[in-house]
Structures are given as C-alpha cells and as structure tokens.
Write a protein that holds these residues in place. Sequence first.
Motif, short mmCIF file in Angstrom:
data_model
loop_
_atom_site.label_atom_id
_atom_site.label_comp_id
_atom_site.label_asym_id
_atom_site.label_seq_id
_atom_site.Cartn_x
_atom_site.Cartn_y
_atom_site.Cartn_z
N MET A 172 28.21 45.36 46.86
CA MET A 172 27.83 45.36 45.44
C MET A 172 29.02 45.76 44.57
O MET A 172 29.29 45.15 43.53
CB MET A 172 26.65 46.30 45.21
N ARG A 173 29.75 46.78 45.01
CA ARG A 173 30.91 47.23 44.25
C ARG A 173 31.95 46.12 44.10
O ARG A 173 32.45 45.86 43.01
CB ARG A 173 31.55 48.43 44.93
N GLU A 174 32.27 45.45 45.21
CA GLU A 174 33.27 44.40 45.18
C GLU A 174 32.83 43.22 44.33
O GLU A 174 33.63 42.59 43.64
CB GLU A 174 33.62 43.95 46.61
N LEU A 175 31.53 42.91 44.37
CA LEU A 175 31.00 41.82 43.56
C LEU A 175 31.11 42.14 42.08
O LEU A 175 31.53 41.29 41.27
CB LEU A 175 29.54 41.55 43.95
N LEU A 176 30.78 43.37 41.70
CA LEU A 176 30.86 43.75 40.29
C LEU A 176 32.30 43.77 39.81
O LEU A 176 32.60 43.35 38.68
CB LEU A 176 30.21 45.13 40.09
N LYS A 177 33.21 44.23 40.66
CA LYS A 177 34.63 44.21 40.31
C LYS A 177 35.10 42.78 40.06
O LYS A 177 35.84 42.50 39.10
CB LYS A 177 35.46 44.82 41.44
N ARG A 178 34.66 41.88 40.92
CA ARG A 178 35.09 40.48 40.80
C ARG A 178 34.55 39.85 39.50
O ARG A 178 35.27 39.13 38.80
CB ARG A 178 34.61 39.70 42.03
N LEU A 179 33.29 40.15 39.18
CA LEU A 179 32.70 39.63 37.94
C LEU A 179 33.45 40.16 36.73
O LEU A 179 33.68 39.43 35.75
CB LEU A 179 31.22 40.03 37.86
N ASN A 180 33.84 41.42 36.78
CA ASN A 180 34.57 42.02 35.67
C ASN A 180 35.96 41.42 35.53
O ASN A 180 36.39 41.07 34.42
CB ASN A 180 34.64 43.53 35.89
N GLN A 181 36.66 41.27 36.65
CA GLN A 181 38.05 40.81 36.60
C GLN A 181 38.18 39.33 36.36
O GLN A 181 39.04 38.88 35.59
CB GLN A 181 38.75 41.20 37.91
N GLU A 182 37.32 38.54 36.99
CA GLU A 182 37.44 37.09 36.90
C GLU A 182 36.74 36.51 35.67
O GLU A 182 37.18 35.50 35.12
CB GLU A 182 36.88 36.44 38.16
N ARG A 183 35.66 37.14 35.23
CA ARG A 183 34.89 36.60 34.11
C ARG A 183 35.04 37.43 32.84
O ARG A 183 34.50 37.04 31.79
CB ARG A 183 33.41 36.51 34.49
N GLY A 184 35.71 38.58 32.94
CA GLY A 184 35.81 39.46 31.79
C GLY A 184 34.48 40.07 31.41
O GLY A 184 34.27 40.48 30.25
#
Length: 307
Positions: A172-184
């Motif tokens: 879950m942590r890695e998914l949220l990080k990816r959403l934040n970084q890749e999608r802003g």
Amino acid sequence: MSEYVLQTNQLSKRFKGSVALDKVNLSIRKGSIYGFIGQNGAGKSTLMRIVTGLAFPSDGTIELFGASAERELTQARKRMGLIIEGPSLFPHMTASENLEVNRLLRGIPGRDCVSRMLELVGLQGTGRKKVKNFSLGMKQRLGLAIAMLSDPEFLILDEPTNGLDPMSVIEMRELLKRLNQERGLTILISSHILSELHLLASHYGIIHHGKLLEQLTAQELHDKCQHYVHIKADHPDRAAMVIQSVLGTSDFEVMPDGVIKLYGYREQPGKVSSALFSAGLTIEEFMPMGEDLESYYMKRIGGGGDV
C-alpha cells in the motif's frame, strides 16, 4: 490558482457535551502527502468527513481547490477520491463488478477505467473470485481502485493500512508513493502506524483533543527530532559523572533502563568513548541514534495513550 488543495479556517465541530474540532486551521499543499496524526477521538475522521461532505461544521469554513461557496464545494468534491471508515464493497461480486457498479452510480463515462484501475492496484488477475474471499489487503486495494475511478486530484484515506499484514502495508505504501510521484496526486492520510507515515509523508499535522497542535514538513520534523549518541555502560551513574566532569556537558539524560542519551558530542564520538574507557568503564552499546515520528509525537502531546 491556489497552491493549496485544502485549507480550513477556524473549523469547529461540536457534538452534545463534546468538542470534536476546535478552531482548526489546516493547509495541504498540492502534490504533498499529508500525514494526519492523532489519538482515537482526536478529530481526524471528523475533519475528513467534513471535507468530503459527509458531515457539516458547527463553525468555520473550508476551501477546496480554491472554492469555498457551498455550490462550488460540491463541484470541487468531484475532484476527490476517498476511503473513510473502510471501503464499501459488495462481497458477492467480483472486483470488476464492484468497480462497474461504482462507475455507473457515479456517472463515470467509459468502461475502460475499470480495467485500468484493476491493473493500477494489482487486481487484474482476480477474475471471477468473489470479494468475500479476498484478503484484507486485497479489499483495501480494491477500495483504493474505487476511490481512483474518476482519476481524482486529491485522495483522502482514513486508516488505509489498519489491520493489514506487514507485506500488505508495504504494498500500500509503495502504491501511494507511485500515485503521488507519477500522477502528482495529493494525499491526506491518517494512520495508527506512525513509523509507516514516517516512510511516506512529506508533511504532517498533529491533532490532539480537537486542536491542531502543529503542522510541519518532513524536513522540519527531521530537524526537530533530536539526534544523540546512545550509550550503555556497566555503571551508568559513573558514566554520567564522566560525561559531565570530563567532557564538560550536561546535555544528556539517563533513561530508566540505564541507557544514556548524549545530545552533545554527536560529531566527536571518539572523544566520548575515550573518556569512558579511560575511566575504566565497559561500554556495552555505543551508537548514533535519532528520535522518530512516534517519539516526537508522544513528546508533542505530552504523554502516552492510544495513537
């Protein structure tokens, strides 16, 4: 355009005989991951419910994407995704069917978003498996997929890792990080697992008994968390005397278990160990350490309790 996704001004919420929120002024910048920290009953969920329109304030205002009028707020909330008090799922449907029902209820055009969201959260291979047979981690990921159906700009998550096993927490942590970084994607997240927030959040808000005590960035937290040399010697009292008399500093504390936290001399550990050895002390543990988010939080609210 405002640099903030969300701002509250003197936001208050009163129930019979209690105050859930007390003049809260909170600000969340675009593109941040805002970790919302507080004990059970501190007001985290109440604030989230007001922001999402599930509850109404007693006093004060909120501004969402620069909008503050009620009609404008209704439109602004369409740019949000949320999981409040756990995802609402249909247990006898598949993941795909759950997403399709939510898509239709929310009037989201096109079915391609269903397959995209399943792939986004790693549930594309679940096929005809019913949600009632999903693990808790899979259910949480499906809840996140539902929240992301409309490609929101702001995601609000109330305890998304509560009850998850360690591997699911990491996923879950890695998914949220990816959403934040890749999608802003801007994320407001509350969690009981403070060590997990420390690995995720870029900003923090600490709330206690309905009052917002502090807002700070991850860098400001790092600067405020005291770093020290952790020392465990065979005679703690003598070690403390040596530190005070030989090194000439009182910038330390002796913990109940005898461990000494030396806040001075962090850049000169050799001088510390030499002084202790010269005094005939045996050093059992000697290492640089720093306080974490949980330690800082407990110090900030002034005591213990259920986070």
